[in-house]
Design an enzyme around this catalytic site. Sequence first.
Site, PDB file in Angstrom:
ATOM      1  N   ASP A 129      43.709  30.759  44.764  1.00  0.00           N
ATOM      2  CA  ASP A 129      44.258  30.362  43.471  1.00  0.00           C
ATOM      3  C   ASP A 129      45.793  29.832  43.345  1.00  0.00           C
ATOM      4  O   ASP A 129      46.139  29.827  42.321  1.00  0.00           O
ATOM      5  CB  ASP A 129      44.057  31.629  42.262  1.00  0.00           C
ATOM      6  CG  ASP A 129      44.903  33.051  42.824  1.00  0.00           C
ATOM      7  OD1 ASP A 129      44.703  33.151  44.123  1.00  0.00           O
ATOM      8  OD2 ASP A 129      45.226  33.665  41.823  1.00  0.00           O
ATOM      9  N   HIS A 130      46.250  29.856  44.608  1.00  0.00           N
ATOM     10  CA  HIS A 130      47.612  29.384  44.772  1.00  0.00           C
ATOM     11  C   HIS A 130      47.641  28.230  45.479  1.00  0.00           C
ATOM     12  O   HIS A 130      48.718  27.458  45.569  1.00  0.00           O
ATOM     13  CB  HIS A 130      48.381  30.454  45.366  1.00  0.00           C
ATOM     14  CG  HIS A 130      48.748  31.586  44.720  1.00  0.00           C
ATOM     15  ND1 HIS A 130      49.828  31.940  43.944  1.00  0.00           N
ATOM     16  CD2 HIS A 130      47.780  32.760  44.279  1.00  0.00           C
ATOM     17  CE1 HIS A 130      49.630  32.880  43.099  1.00  0.00           C
ATOM     18  NE2 HIS A 130      48.439  33.651  43.284  1.00  0.00           N
ATOM     19  N   HIS A 188      51.541  42.417  49.573  1.00  0.00           N
ATOM     20  CA  HIS A 188      50.390  41.781  48.983  1.00  0.00           C
ATOM     21  C   HIS A 188      49.159  42.129  49.890  1.00  0.00           C
ATOM     22  O   HIS A 188      49.379  42.829  51.253  1.00  0.00           O
ATOM     23  CB  HIS A 188      50.194  40.503  48.534  1.00  0.00           C
ATOM     24  CG  HIS A 188      49.173  39.967  47.637  1.00  0.00           C
ATOM     25  ND1 HIS A 188      48.733  40.680  46.774  1.00  0.00           N
ATOM     26  CD2 HIS A 188      48.464  38.731  47.825  1.00  0.00           C
ATOM     27  CE1 HIS A 188      47.565  40.042  46.357  1.00  0.00           C
ATOM     28  NE2 HIS A 188      47.556  38.762  46.765  1.00  0.00           N
ATOM     29  N   ASP A 195      52.118  37.003  44.389  1.00  0.00           N
ATOM     30  CA  ASP A 195      51.580  38.194  44.148  1.00  0.00           C
ATOM     31  C   ASP A 195      52.102  39.381  45.000  1.00  0.00           C
ATOM     32  O   ASP A 195      52.484  39.357  46.159  1.00  0.00           O
ATOM     33  CB  ASP A 195      49.978  38.117  44.762  1.00  0.00           C
ATOM     34  CG  ASP A 195      49.438  36.933  43.733  1.00  0.00           C
ATOM     35  OD1 ASP A 195      50.298  36.328  42.790  1.00  0.00           O
ATOM     36  OD2 ASP A 195      48.107  36.831  43.991  1.00  0.00           O
ATOM     37  N   HIS A 226      50.810  35.222  35.852  1.00  0.00           N
ATOM     38  CA  HIS A 226      49.805  35.751  36.643  1.00  0.00           C
ATOM     39  C   HIS A 226      49.123  36.933  35.859  1.00  0.00           C
ATOM     40  O   HIS A 226      48.978  37.974  36.373  1.00  0.00           O
ATOM     41  CB  HIS A 226      50.199  36.216  38.177  1.00  0.00           C
ATOM     42  CG  HIS A 226      49.167  36.199  39.113  1.00  0.00           C
ATOM     43  ND1 HIS A 226      48.474  37.385  39.544  1.00  0.00           N
ATOM     44  CD2 HIS A 226      48.873  35.326  40.073  1.00  0.00           C
ATOM     45  CE1 HIS A 226      47.812  36.958  40.375  1.00  0.00           C
ATOM     46  NE2 HIS A 226      47.714  35.763  40.778  1.00  0.00           N
TER      47      HIS A 226
END
Length: 309
Positions: A67-68, A145, A216, A274
């Site tokens: 997603d990044h 993370h 994240d 986010h």
Amino acid sequence: MEIQFLGTGAGQPAKARNVSSLVLKLLDEINEVWMFDCGEGTQRQILETTIKPRKVKKIFITHMHGDHVFGLPGFLSSRAFQANEEQTDLDIYGPVGIKSFVMTGLRTSGSRLPYRIHFHEFDESSLGKIMETDKFTVYAEKLDHTIFCMGYRVVQKDLEGTLDAEALKLAGVPFGPLFGKVKNGENVTLEDGREIIAKDYISEPKKGKVITILGDTRKTDASIRLALGADVLVHESTYGKGDERIAKSHGHSTNMQAADIAKQANAKRLLLNHVSARFMGRDCWQMEEDAKTIFSNTHLVRDLEEVGI
């Protein structure tokens, strides 16, 4: 200087929020745009803005979760569809593996780019100051993370004082070479014998801005160090108040933890992004209000929102 949020959601695209990407617009400062993360659909989001892909000169990737990064090959390919004279090289900063990911995607799709990509890969041992120009310095630290993830601290160097041209005119200084000397900090003597002291006509240097953009992360001291005294802190808010246990297990933060980081770092402003797709409408408003009980200057951002710095 502005930040524009292209995607503010977590995990996967949702109706209200695309996945992670934002740009730091430095058009007035250096005529560049810097992108941070590039989740799928980022180039579609750009079509809703005034951003010109050729102005994107640097891309900073926080970590390799899809997603990044899944929007990166597509964005790089679309960036190529411009007149040859507009092509500009691009720097990509990110974790070890970002070069392999990008080049594999381009190679297997038969994509050819009319510009060069300069990759700068980092692991835990190579963080710290990762980039410096005459106007900006960028630092990176490892966050907490589920995989290796970085946070970035962008520091604008102090701006030179400005010349008070009107005051010089009133003092009888003729426009021309003498103005230039005073601007450069040189004292000058006029024809009538008067001495013009340069510092009296130049304002004090202006403190540069500090922008902290985190990937994240669980709550960690590294976030505090990166955000120390920042004008703007962009911090993830995947979960809400009371979700600390699940946030920790998934390698994320709550809105309250983000607010506490901003408070401890003495940041000036907190922008939450986010956000999990389960938070919609009034839930998002409540996340912001709850965070404000810890750090009052908090705002939960929306897709395509632009924030001045």
